[in-house]
Design an enzyme around this catalytic site. Structure first.
Site, short mmCIF file in Angstrom:
data_model
loop_
_atom_site.label_atom_id
_atom_site.label_comp_id
_atom_site.label_asym_id
_atom_site.label_seq_id
_atom_site.Cartn_x
_atom_site.Cartn_y
_atom_site.Cartn_z
N LYS A 277 -0.54 4.86 4.55
CA LYS A 277 -1.47 3.95 5.24
C LYS A 277 -1.01 3.74 6.68
O LYS A 277 0.17 3.48 6.94
CB LYS A 277 -1.55 2.62 4.50
CG LYS A 277 -2.62 1.68 5.07
CD LYS A 277 -2.85 0.48 4.17
CE LYS A 277 -3.85 -0.50 4.77
NZ LYS A 277 -5.17 0.12 5.03
N HIS B 135 0.83 -1.20 0.00
CA HIS B 135 0.00 0.00 0.00
C HIS B 135 0.87 1.25 0.00
O HIS B 135 2.08 1.19 0.20
CB HIS B 135 -0.93 0.03 1.22
CG HIS B 135 -2.13 -0.86 1.09
ND1 HIS B 135 -2.09 -2.19 1.42
CD2 HIS B 135 -3.39 -0.62 0.63
CE1 HIS B 135 -3.29 -2.74 1.20
NE2 HIS B 135 -4.09 -1.80 0.71
#
Length: 267
Positions: free
Chosen positions: A159, A155
């Site tokens: 995040k 990600h």
């Protein structure tokens, strides 16, 4: 017409959800929420969604927004989501939660509140990811004990939780299909001389960097062969469209906790 309110309306995901609501049939955006003191409170919610003015101002009055909607879509954080869930239960409104990182205790509290209203809690609203959940369960049952399972998720650098809720759910799906307790077999740490891999463990590795929207790969590794099942998200639009689909579904459901497998009829 289903009236939808969005919590986290000034964020990236909130903007995409508002845009998805405006594009979808049978729904309308009736409210937009942000935390008290946010600089966008009072501004038109359409600007963050790239739509221009839509006549819905971003508010910090949770009670007023919930009372005016049929369903609240929430992509925030567990503690905020639980507070929103409490207020939705108070007024008999449905809620769709896409937040990740819930503790077992927080999940238990959500289930208690869901006795009053229908609640969707899903770590990933993508249709493709939820099809992957189904495929992973089937593959794990077929392969059985002869293949080791490893999960790698990637990600963007911003995040906050790790591993992703989607990766954890993938691990839970595989573990359940193999008759294992995920909490006992998940391995998040390998460093130094840590010994050979145990037969039952499910390894979990995390990558964070750049602007990766989301990528998940589950490896089924046997002797002399390997199966990889991968899902890649190119934009957040699939999550926003999925959340609107979930909102339309949940308003007719009975009280209880559901996920996207229920919405898509995959159970």
């Amino acid at each position: 017409m289903v009236k939808i309110a969005v919590c986290g309306a000034a964020g990236r995901m909130g903007g995409r959800i508002i845009a998805a609501v405006k594009e979808a049939e049978g729904v309308e955006i009736c409210g937009a929420l942000e935390r008290p003191g946010h600089p966008m409170v009072g501004q038109d919610a359409g600007y963050n969604a790239g739509l221009g003015a839509i006549g819905v101002a971003i508010s910090d009055d949770l009670n007023a927004v919930v009372q005016a909607c049929d369903v609240l879509i929430d992509f925030t954080a567990p503690k905020v989501s639980l507070k929103n869930l409490e207020v939705c239960a108070l007024y008999g409104k449905s809620i769709v939660i896409g937040s990740t990182g819930f503790t077992p205790e927080e999940r238990a509290l959500a289930a208690e509140l869901a006795r009053e209203i229908p609640v969707i809690i899903a770590p990933n609203m993508s249709v493709g990811v939820n099809v992957c959940f189904k495929v992973l369960a089937d593959v794990a049952k077929i392969l059985g004990e002869d293949f080791d399972v490893e999960i790698v998720e990637s990600h963007h650098r911003l995040k906050k939780d790790s591993p992703s809720g989607t990766a954890v759910r993938m691990g839970e799906v595989v573990a359940s299909a193999l008759g294992r307790d995920y909490n006992k077999v998940a391995n998040y740490h390998r460093e130094g001389i840590c010994g050979e891999r145990t037969h039952d463990e499910i390894g979990m590795q995390t990558v964070r960097g750049g602007d990766i929207v989301g990528e998940h790969t589950v490896y089924f590794i046997g002797m002399g062969e390997r199966i990889e099942i991968t899902h890649r998200a190119h934009t957040r639009d699939m999550f926003s469209r999925g959340s609107v689909r979930a909102a339309k579904w949940v308003v007719t459901a009975k009280p209880g906790v559901y996920d996207m497998q229920d919405v898509l009829g995959l159970r």
